[in-house]
Design an enzyme around this catalytic site. Structure first.
Site, PDB file in Angstrom:
ATOM      1  N   LYS A 122       0.873  -1.184   0.000  1.00 43.16           N
ATOM      2  CA  LYS A 122       0.000   0.000   0.000  1.00 43.16           C
ATOM      3  C   LYS A 122       0.903   1.224   0.000  1.00 43.16           C
ATOM      4  O   LYS A 122       2.038   1.158   0.483  1.00 43.16           O
ATOM      5  CB  LYS A 122      -0.894   0.009   1.245  1.00 43.16           C
ATOM      6  CG  LYS A 122      -2.131   0.866   1.127  1.00 43.16           C
ATOM      7  CD  LYS A 122      -3.263   0.181   0.387  1.00 43.16           C
ATOM      8  CE  LYS A 122      -4.384   1.151   0.088  1.00 43.16           C
ATOM      9  NZ  LYS A 122      -5.550   0.464  -0.494  1.00 43.16           N
ATOM     10  N   ASP A 162      -6.826   4.351  -4.881  1.00 42.67           N
ATOM     11  CA  ASP A 162      -7.515   4.247  -3.591  1.00 42.67           C
ATOM     12  C   ASP A 162      -8.130   5.638  -3.386  1.00 42.67           C
ATOM     13  O   ASP A 162      -8.312   6.387  -4.368  1.00 42.67           O
ATOM     14  CB  ASP A 162      -6.540   3.855  -2.469  1.00 42.67           C
ATOM     15  CG  ASP A 162      -7.262   3.491  -1.166  1.00 42.67           C
ATOM     16  OD1 ASP A 162      -7.826   2.401  -1.092  1.00 42.67           O
ATOM     17  OD2 ASP A 162      -7.277   4.307  -0.222  1.00 42.67           O
TER      18      ASP A 162
HETATM   19  P1  NDP Z   1     -12.758   7.813  -3.469  1.00 40.93           P
HETATM   20  O1  NDP Z   1     -11.696   8.814  -3.246  1.00 40.93           O
HETATM   21  O2  NDP Z   1     -13.256   7.565  -4.839  1.00 40.93           O
HETATM   22  O3  NDP Z   1     -14.022   8.163  -2.550  1.00 40.93           O
HETATM   23  C1  NDP Z   1     -13.910   8.252  -1.174  1.00 40.93           C
HETATM   24  C2  NDP Z   1     -15.229   8.734  -0.614  1.00 40.93           C
HETATM   25  O4  NDP Z   1     -15.183   8.677   0.805  1.00 40.93           O
HETATM   26  C3  NDP Z   1     -15.532  10.177  -0.975  1.00 40.93           C
HETATM   27  O5  NDP Z   1     -16.920  10.351  -1.024  1.00 40.93           O
HETATM   28  C4  NDP Z   1     -14.924  10.921   0.213  1.00 40.93           C
HETATM   29  O6  NDP Z   1     -15.475  12.206   0.445  1.00 40.93           O
HETATM   30  C5  NDP Z   1     -15.286  10.002   1.353  1.00 40.93           C
HETATM   31  N1  NDP Z   1     -14.327  10.152   2.449  1.00 40.93           N
HETATM   32  C6  NDP Z   1     -12.973  10.052   2.371  1.00 40.93           C
HETATM   33  N2  NDP Z   1     -12.410  10.277   3.573  1.00 40.93           N
HETATM   34  C7  NDP Z   1     -13.442  10.517   4.412  1.00 40.93           C
HETATM   35  C8  NDP Z   1     -13.516  10.806   5.792  1.00 40.93           C
HETATM   36  N3  NDP Z   1     -12.416  10.893   6.545  1.00 40.93           N
HETATM   37  N4  NDP Z   1     -14.761  10.990   6.321  1.00 40.93           N
HETATM   38  C9  NDP Z   1     -15.880  10.907   5.555  1.00 40.93           C
HETATM   39  N5  NDP Z   1     -15.864  10.618   4.246  1.00 40.93           N
HETATM   40  C10 NDP Z   1     -14.664  10.431   3.679  1.00 40.93           C
HETATM   41  O7  NDP Z   1     -12.214   6.461  -2.791  1.00 40.93           O
HETATM   42  P2  NDP Z   1     -12.715   4.975  -3.027  1.00 40.93           P
HETATM   43  O8  NDP Z   1     -14.176   4.957  -3.264  1.00 40.93           O
HETATM   44  O9  NDP Z   1     -11.806   4.348  -3.993  1.00 40.93           O
HETATM   45  O10 NDP Z   1     -12.378   4.324  -1.613  1.00 40.93           O
HETATM   46  C11 NDP Z   1     -13.328   4.291  -0.540  1.00 40.93           C
HETATM   47  C12 NDP Z   1     -12.916   3.218   0.442  1.00 40.93           C
HETATM   48  O11 NDP Z   1     -12.856   1.947  -0.232  1.00 40.93           O
HETATM   49  C13 NDP Z   1     -11.528   3.390   1.085  1.00 40.93           C
HETATM   50  O12 NDP Z   1     -11.557   2.851   2.390  1.00 40.93           O
HETATM   51  C14 NDP Z   1     -10.636   2.511   0.205  1.00 40.93           C
HETATM   52  O13 NDP Z   1      -9.471   2.091   0.881  1.00 40.93           O
HETATM   53  C15 NDP Z   1     -11.576   1.346  -0.035  1.00 40.93           C
HETATM   54  N6  NDP Z   1     -11.247   0.521  -1.200  1.00 40.93           N
HETATM   55  C16 NDP Z   1     -11.198   1.043  -2.452  1.00 40.93           C
HETATM   56  C17 NDP Z   1     -10.934   0.228  -3.533  1.00 40.93           C
HETATM   57  C18 NDP Z   1     -10.986   0.718  -4.940  1.00 40.93           C
HETATM   58  O14 NDP Z   1     -10.930  -0.126  -5.839  1.00 40.93           O
HETATM   59  N7  NDP Z   1     -11.122   1.992  -5.181  1.00 40.93           N
HETATM   60  C19 NDP Z   1     -10.594  -1.196  -3.341  1.00 40.93           C
HETATM   61  C20 NDP Z   1     -10.766  -1.669  -1.980  1.00 40.93           C
HETATM   62  C21 NDP Z   1     -11.041  -0.816  -0.969  1.00 40.93           C
HETATM   63  P3  NDP Z   1     -14.682  13.528  -0.046  1.00 40.93           P
HETATM   64  O15 NDP Z   1     -14.934  13.594  -1.510  1.00 40.93           O
HETATM   65  O16 NDP Z   1     -15.274  14.627   0.734  1.00 40.93           O
HETATM   66  O17 NDP Z   1     -13.225  13.294   0.296  1.00 40.93           O
END
Ligand code: NDP
Length: 449
Positions: A122, A162
């Site tokens: 990571k 991510d």
């Molecule tokens: P994105 O950046 O596309 O989206 C993240 C979302 O979560 C946004 O809506 C963001 O809001 C919100 N967010 C981020 N940090 C916070 C916080 N501290 N409090 C509240 N909301 C928050 O990321 P992903 O969708 O790719 O990832 C989301 C989760 O899924 C993470 O935990 C990631 O590790 C996990 N994941 C992702 C994978 C992938 O293929 N993308 C694979 C496996 C796991 P804002 O826009 O305001 O920041």
């Protein structure tokens, strides 16, 4: 085992998220160590909790006004026992060693569960892409890759996206890698389709999560049809979780970002979801704008002073936390159970605190830990690597079928292993033990390295 935890805490006292992730696995694998004395003899817990390599580097970049900034870059190469290091890059101000070590540790087991030959890693940076211009993001990504390129490679370490790292960032990172290495190889996954990406990769984590939920429901003779669902986040994972819930006949009630959440009593249908995708992926706007457009929806600001998240306090059948770590605490978990939620399937990594997990397990609801339920993303990344190596690309249907097959296999492995170790229906134990055995057996085969 207590000694291991004490030693980890003593070495790195501030790495709370890492301690949390290790503790959960150590709790699950105790019976495995009791049955297999060779693991204790090989001091396997001490070995598996120490990254093979940790890289920290300076990332200087210039903004559009000509001012110079410095961020910190990281890559944790956690474990390569079963394949090249594999795991995403996160760009978010909260990124530090603790967060990335917890993510890399989880990733190692998740990747083992996919049945593909992928080690765990990571990385990322405390850089915040929010509010930056495309040119600023490009300059940052180029500077980041100027150092990272010497540590990664198609057969060594293959990063992906991510939080904060989507198609735009992967493009800029790949461009600089190609220039520096003079090679067009599959060094990153999540690439765009016309230069080496795989169909279904953008959808894979969300789709896979809902496939996993369907498998859990099917053990009780149920399906997603007609289920009311709460989803947090509005990024990659949340968007495609919502899409698959709709495909399978469910109803989506909520989405969020770090500023707040929307609750749409009438349901977020395909047209509204298309609006969210454009809002988030193209305009890079805030979820609040959903409620400006769709008047039936209610927007609530996130109030950090409140000890719970009201998003989780609505009547529903299923919950898909898809934003970030520790977003469901024990109070949120109690609200979910009280409101009739019978299935929690984690799209984000470690979104539930240990107290929250206990609430779900005591209530006897279906609870899928991230390392099993969100493995679809890395699984299709593994398929992207395979397609890149063969210089071919599989059709959408084929990748989707492989994804469904992998999620089904992970589900079955969790069910079988949980039962074998005397905790039927405990997906946490099932996932931790199945992933652990695969990795440590490979480590033992390869000697003390
Ligand atoms: P994105 O950046 O596309 O989206 C993240 C979302 O979560 C946004 O809506 C963001 O809001 C919100 N967010 C981020 N940090 C916070 C916080 N501290 N409090 C509240 N909301 C928050 O990321 P992903 O969708 O790719 O990832 C989301 C989760 O899924 C993470 O935990 C990631 O590790 C996990 N994941 C992702 C994978 C992938 O293929 N993308 C694979 C496996 C796991 P804002 O826009 O305001 O920041």
């Amino acid at each position: 085992m207590k000694d291991i935890m004490d030693s980890i805490k003593e070495k790195d006292p501030d790495q709370k998220e890492f301690h949390q992730a290790v503790m959960e696995v150590v709790d699950s694998v105790k019976p495995v160590l009791d049955r297999n004395p060779q693991y204790r003899k090989a001091n396997i817990l001490a070995r598996i909790t120490e990254p093979e390599r940790t890289i920290i580097f300076r990332v200087p970049w210039m903004d559009d006004r000509g001012d110079i900034h410095v961020n910190r870059g990281f890559r944790i190469e956690m474990n390569s026992a079963i394949g090249p290091y594999k795991g995403g890059l996160r760009f978010h101000p909260s990124v530090n060693l603790s967060i990335l070590k917890f993510l890399a540790f989880e990733q190692m087991f998740k990747n083992a569960l996919t049945t593909l030959p992928l080690g765990g890693g990571k990385g990322g940076s405390d850089f915040d892409p929010k509010g930056k211009s495309d040119n600023e993001v490009m300059r940052f990504c180029q500077s980041f890759m100027c150092e990272l390129f010497r540590h990664v490679g198609a057969n060594t370490d293959v990063p992906a996206g991510d939080i904060g790292v989507g198609a735009r960032e992967i493009g800029f990172l790949f461009g600089m890698y190609k220039k520096l290495s003079n090679e067009f190889t599959g060094v990153l996954t999540g690439k765009s389709l016309n230069w080496g990406g795989s169909l279904i990769r953008p959808e894979a984590t969300g789709f896979g999560c809902v496939y996993f939920a369907s498998e859990m429901l099917s053990t009780a003779g149920e399906s997603m049809e007609g289920k009311y669902c709460l989803i947090s986040g509005s990024g990659n994972v949340a968007q495609y979780t919502a899409e698959k819930v709709l495909d399978l006949g469910g109803k989506v009630l909520t989405l969020s970002d770090s500023s707040g959440y929307i609750y749409d009593e009438k349901g977020i249908d395909r047209k509204k979801l298309a609006f969210v995708k454009k809002l988030k992926n193209v305009k890079r706007g805030r979820i609040k704008e959903y409620a400006d457009k769709y008047k039936d929806a209610v927007y609530t600001d996130r109030d950090q002073r409140v000890a719970y998240n009201p998003l989780w306090d609505h009547k529903a059948d299923c919950a898909f936390p898809s934003a970030t770590e520790n977003e469901i605490n024990h109070i949120d978990a109690e609200h979910l159970v009280k409101n009739g939620v019978r299935l929690v399937c984690e799209g984000a990594n470690m979104p539930t605190t240990p107290g929250g997990v206990t609430v779900f397990q005591d209530a006897g609801i279906f609870y899928a830990p991230a390392k099993a339920s969100n493995a679809g993303g890395v699984a299709v990344s593994g398929l992207e690597m395979a397609q890149n190596s063969m210089r071919i690309s599989w059709p959408r249907k084929e990748v989707d079928q492989r994804l469904q097959f992998i999620m089904k296999s992970i589900h079955q492995a969790c069910v079988d292993v949980a039962e074998e170790y005397g905790t039927p229906g405990n997906y946490v134990n099932g996932a931790n033990i199945a992933g652990f055995i695969k990795v440590v057996d490979a480590m033992l085969d390869q000697g003390l390295v």
